[in-house]
Scaffold this active site. Structure first.
Site, mmCIF file in Angstrom:
data_model
loop_
_atom_site.group_PDB
_atom_site.id
_atom_site.type_symbol
_atom_site.label_atom_id
_atom_site.label_comp_id
_atom_site.label_asym_id
_atom_site.label_seq_id
_atom_site.Cartn_x
_atom_site.Cartn_y
_atom_site.Cartn_z
ATOM 1 N N GLY A 369 0.808 -1.209 0.000
ATOM 2 C CA GLY A 369 0.000 0.000 0.000
ATOM 3 C C GLY A 369 0.844 1.263 0.000
ATOM 4 N N GLU A 370 0.168 2.383 0.023
ATOM 5 C CA GLU A 370 0.832 3.683 -0.055
ATOM 6 C C GLU A 370 1.486 4.059 1.269
ATOM 7 O OE1 GLU A 370 1.694 7.342 -2.284
ATOM 8 O OE2 GLU A 370 1.456 5.202 -2.663
ATOM 9 N N PHE A 371 0.905 3.660 2.401
ATOM 10 C CA PHE A 371 1.471 3.958 3.719
ATOM 11 C C PHE A 371 1.372 2.730 4.615
ATOM 12 C CE2 PHE A 371 0.554 8.232 2.263
ATOM 13 C CZ PHE A 371 1.583 9.001 2.792
#
Length: 494
Positions: A369-371
């Protein structure tokens, strides 16, 4: 020595040599995988070429176009070095023809361009292509007029980007009007925006013999090499993410190895690799930043001392959150260790690479994921258990097709020849093919930990061509002369 670099940017410094043909040394598995990557590139290129050629971005679900980087054909130009390395003559010629006819003084949808983005997507790609076509891939075009046009357009774009340095301090502003040769009146830029010019500008100076480009970038970089005030450097070598363009002072003390700062740290090391005599201080500053990261910033999730994650810092307060852009740091540490013969740096980078593998392997899609966030200790409650299996959590499940994890696994494989990094790269590529592929390209996803990746986000950035496919390809190629070299094996790197 030859160096080829692909990170948030893609820059090439090549000297004359003859390319070593290696196809007969590839295993059947490697050959199959390389063919699959080239086929994926062609699939996405066909969709872009049919629906949006000359525009910046194809939205691969709706097959609509966007000119989000000035209308300079970001996807086309950013794809050029990959097309050359894949020895795709048709695509190479198509892009070179496009560049030859491009007007860098005409901006679609406005009157200004974002200096950082155009530098890393267009300018870097053109310089990379020029070096490749004048080096190991000279057989990719027999039209000297196209090479001459590429050279002229590099200078034109270099002059346009140079207009951004008209601030009182010489630190570039974020936006520039290419017609008026004026930057915007903003008072701050990011340290990535100020510190991610040195390689391309130095290379253009070397190619043209005109020192003005390197001098502009060097003057801006000096503020980052000797940062003021002291509060802007909360740990030695690690800075706040913004710089005042009027006086060159660092603004605030909040930073990371991610957005707004990432390629500043990356370029410190790679500038030294490009010219160790001229940029020796860059390596010193990078080593200081690396040491501070190891001593003060890097964090291990509960139950996994073998994995390293990189928090944000606000002064000396750390926040256990890491974005996908920061994964490049693993490869950056590995590269630094390879060229300085420092196994501690290599091992630290590998611990970041292994953490990335754990994150990717834990989701339903096999993508990250992005974070992510994490716990460093176990504080279970009646309603929330904790343990080594769930100490890392995805806090933003979007997958934006970013290349940074693949970049780090590339360096990890180059440093260790451990097949797991090659296999992780391939598994991620297979997941991209399965979940992101559309009839015309590859789309971002909304949730990597949901069935089928949630829904498709309808975004395909140029770095899908420029970096994602290139890193998977290079991870399965052997010792071509443009691979990074490793001083630990006795190869000189300067």
């Amino acid at each position: 020595m030859t160096f080829v670099f692909w990170g948030p940017i893609q820059f090439v410094s090549l000297r004359a040599f003859t390319i070593e043909r290696e196809s007969n040394r590839l295993s059947p598995v490697q050959s199959t995988r390389i063919k699959a990557v080239k086929a994926a590139f062609q699939h996405a290129w066909n969709g872009y070429s049919e629906y949006c050629f000359g525009h910046d971005t194809l939205h691969p679900v709706t097959n609509t176009c966007e000119d989000d980087f000035g209308g300079y054909g970001a996807t086309a130009i950013d794809s050029l070095p990959t097309a050359i390395m894949f020895e795709n003559k048709n695509v190479t010629s198509q892009i070179l023809d496009f560049i030859a006819a491009l007007d860098f003084k005409s901006v679609k949808g406005g009157s200004r361009i974002q200096v950082f983005e155009v530098t890393i997507r267009h300018f870097a790609a053109m310089i990379s292509a020029w070096d490749l076509l004048n080096g190991p891939f000279s057989h990719m075009t027999n039209d000297p007029d196209l090479i001459e046009a590429l050279y002229a357009q590099m200078i034109t774009l270099g002059d346009v980007l140079s207009c951004a340095f008209d601030s009182p301090s010489g630190v570039p502003r974020e936006w520039v009007d290419p017609v008026l040769c004026q930057s915007d009146k903003g008072t701050q830029n990011t340290i990535a925006g100020a510190g991610t010019m040195i390689l391309e500008f130095a290379r253009l100076s070397n190619i043209t013999g005109n020192p003005k480009y390197a001098n502009l970038a060097q003057k801006a970089e000096d503020y980052l090499l000797k940062p003021q005030p002291a509060s802007g450097e909360p740990y030695p070598g690690l800075l706040g993410s913004f710089i005042n363009v009027n006086n060159g002072e660092i603004l605030g003390s909040q930073g990371s190895w991610g957005a707004l700062a990432d390629s500043f740290y990356e370029y410190l090391l790679k500038a030294y690799l490009y010219n160790s005599n001229m940029y020796g201080l860059y390596l010193e500053r990078w080593l200081i930043a690396a040491d501070s990261t190891i001593r003060f910033v890097g964090s291990h999730p509960h139950g996994h001392p073998e994995w390293t994650l990189l928090p944000y810092w606000n002064g000396q307060i750390l926040q256990n959150q890491m974005e996908s852009l920061s994964w490049f740091a693993g490869g950056n540490f590995i590269l630094g260790g390879m060229v300085t013969n420092n196994q501690t740096l290599v091992d630290y980078g590998l611990s970041i690479a292994d953490a990335a593998g754990a994150v990717y392997n834990a989701t339903q899609t096999g993508l990250g994921g992005e974070f992510v966030t994490w716990d460093t200790s176990c504080e279970a409650s009646e309603t929330d258990s904790c343990g080594s299996k769930n100490s890392i959590r995805i806090s933003d499940g979007r997958f934006r097709l970013r290349p940074e994890v693949l970049e780090t696994w590339y360096y990890a494989y180059r440093a260790t020849k451990d097949e797991k990094y090659r296999d992780w790269s391939w598994t991620a590529f297979e997941a991209i093919n399965r979940y992101c592929r559309t009839e015309t390209g590859f789309s971002s996803l909304t949730d990597v930990d949901a069935a089928e990746g949630g829904s498709k986000g309808n975004v395909q950035e140029s770095f899908v061509f420029a970096e994602v496919m290139k890193y998977v390809y290079l991870s399965h190629w052997e010792d071509a002369p443009y691979h990074v070299q490793d001083s630990r094996t006795g190869v000189k790197n300067t």
